[in-house]
Design an enzyme around this catalytic site. Sequence first.
Site, PDB file in Angstrom:
ATOM      1  N   GLY A   2      58.523  32.404   9.032  1.00  0.00           N
ATOM      2  CA  GLY A   2      58.859  33.752   9.484  1.00  0.00           C
ATOM      3  C   GLY A   2      60.161  34.222   8.864  1.00  0.00           C
ATOM      4  O   GLY A   2      60.211  34.737   7.746  1.00  0.00           O
ATOM      5  N   GLY A   3      61.256  34.036   9.597  1.00  0.00           N
ATOM      6  CA  GLY A   3      62.563  34.570   9.207  1.00  0.00           C
ATOM      7  C   GLY A   3      62.960  34.309   7.766  1.00  0.00           C
ATOM      8  O   GLY A   3      63.434  35.222   7.071  1.00  0.00           O
TER       9      GLY A   3
ATOM     10  N   TRP B   8      55.784  37.961   7.882  1.00  0.00           N
ATOM     11  CA  TRP B   8      56.840  38.969   8.067  1.00  0.00           C
ATOM     12  C   TRP B   8      56.867  39.551   9.481  1.00  0.00           C
ATOM     13  O   TRP B   8      57.809  40.249   9.828  1.00  0.00           O
ATOM     14  CB  TRP B   8      56.657  40.097   7.057  1.00  0.00           C
ATOM     15  CG  TRP B   8      57.194  39.778   5.703  1.00  0.00           C
ATOM     16  CD1 TRP B   8      57.795  38.624   5.291  1.00  0.00           C
ATOM     17  CD2 TRP B   8      57.212  40.654   4.572  1.00  0.00           C
ATOM     18  NE1 TRP B   8      58.170  38.728   3.978  1.00  0.00           N
ATOM     19  CE2 TRP B   8      57.828  39.952   3.517  1.00  0.00           C
ATOM     20  CE3 TRP B   8      56.744  41.959   4.353  1.00  0.00           C
ATOM     21  CZ2 TRP B   8      58.011  40.523   2.258  1.00  0.00           C
ATOM     22  CZ3 TRP B   8      56.919  42.528   3.098  1.00  0.00           C
ATOM     23  CH2 TRP B   8      57.546  41.814   2.066  1.00  0.00           C
TER      24      TRP B   8
ATOM     25  N   GLU C 206      52.245  25.175  14.658  1.00  0.00           N
ATOM     26  CA  GLU C 206      53.543  25.788  14.948  1.00  0.00           C
ATOM     27  C   GLU C 206      53.908  25.571  16.418  1.00  0.00           C
ATOM     28  O   GLU C 206      53.388  26.282  17.299  1.00  0.00           O
ATOM     29  CB  GLU C 206      53.486  27.287  14.690  1.00  0.00           C
ATOM     30  CG  GLU C 206      53.117  27.666  13.284  1.00  0.00           C
ATOM     31  CD  GLU C 206      53.556  29.080  12.973  1.00  0.00           C
ATOM     32  OE1 GLU C 206      54.376  29.227  12.070  1.00  0.00           O
ATOM     33  OE2 GLU C 206      53.107  30.019  13.648  1.00  0.00           O
TER      34      GLU C 206
ATOM     35  N   HIS D   8      48.116  33.550  15.834  1.00  0.00           N
ATOM     36  CA  HIS D   8      49.551  33.244  15.908  1.00  0.00           C
ATOM     37  C   HIS D   8      49.973  33.210  17.377  1.00  0.00           C
ATOM     38  O   HIS D   8      49.432  33.954  18.199  1.00  0.00           O
ATOM     39  CB  HIS D   8      50.350  34.307  15.135  1.00  0.00           C
ATOM     40  CG  HIS D   8      51.789  33.933  14.957  1.00  0.00           C
ATOM     41  ND1 HIS D   8      52.726  34.135  15.939  1.00  0.00           N
ATOM     42  CD2 HIS D   8      52.438  33.350  13.920  1.00  0.00           C
ATOM     43  CE1 HIS D   8      53.909  33.689  15.508  1.00  0.00           C
ATOM     44  NE2 HIS D   8      53.755  33.213  14.283  1.00  0.00           N
TER      45      HIS D   8
END
Length: 250
Positions: free
Chosen positions: A234-235, A10, A167, A95
């Site tokens: 994420g989104g 989030w 990622e 991240h």
Amino acid sequence: MRKPIIAGNWKMNKTLSEAVAFVEEVKNNVPSTDKVDAAIGAPAVFLAPMVEAAKGSDLKLGAQNMYDKDSGAYTGETSPAMIADLGVTYVILGHSERREYFGESDAFINSKTKKAFEHGLTPIVCVGETLEEREGGKFEEVIKTQVEGGLADLSADQVKQLVIAYEPVWAIGTGKSADEADAQSSCKYVRDVVKGLYGEDVAAAVRIQYGGSVKPENIKEYMAQEDIDGALVGGASLEAASFLKLLEAI
Ligand code: PEP
């Protein structure tokens, strides 16, 4: 067989009431953990009420970061002991936003990974190259350095338990997802680096997620790839309906 794992990230979004409402909406519709592990990486201040709201369901919670000390004079930090005590399962470490904005090094991420295990948390260790690095032919060098650095001096059992999120930085939050063949070959490369470090058995067991603009419309293509065992999202994890669609696609 590696069990798929879909984890939301989030980032710095939502209010407490929105976070709890999300859990109420999804918790009874999350597929069984026999089939898939489902988790939300939420801001630390929401974790206790979210764990409480998710009780009795198959939705697990994750922190988005932690410090590498148990306690002490580290103003503003959150310790792994605090997170674990809440009943949180996962912690996202390294991240690319933390690497970029907060200068996190592989050594620091490695230290946090070890600490997470001391407290019974499952680390999701993130790696990934920037566009500049990719275009400059540095993909392999960057990923090898991050995987070797982040996973240094762990036991084989620990590496089997943790999750690696591959990622590509250029695909995060940009809507520009990697094509599935590229994502597969990159995740396979990550697995090959793990194999070089910890051997075939460990490499075959470790779960590797792809992350970068994953959404309900494209998750199936990623999940069909041999070396992709899930997604860090994420989104598309922010809305309950979208998160559930990601899980339904597994
Ligand atoms: C992420 O935050 O790790 C991520 C992959 O974001 P998005 O899905 O929005 O690209």
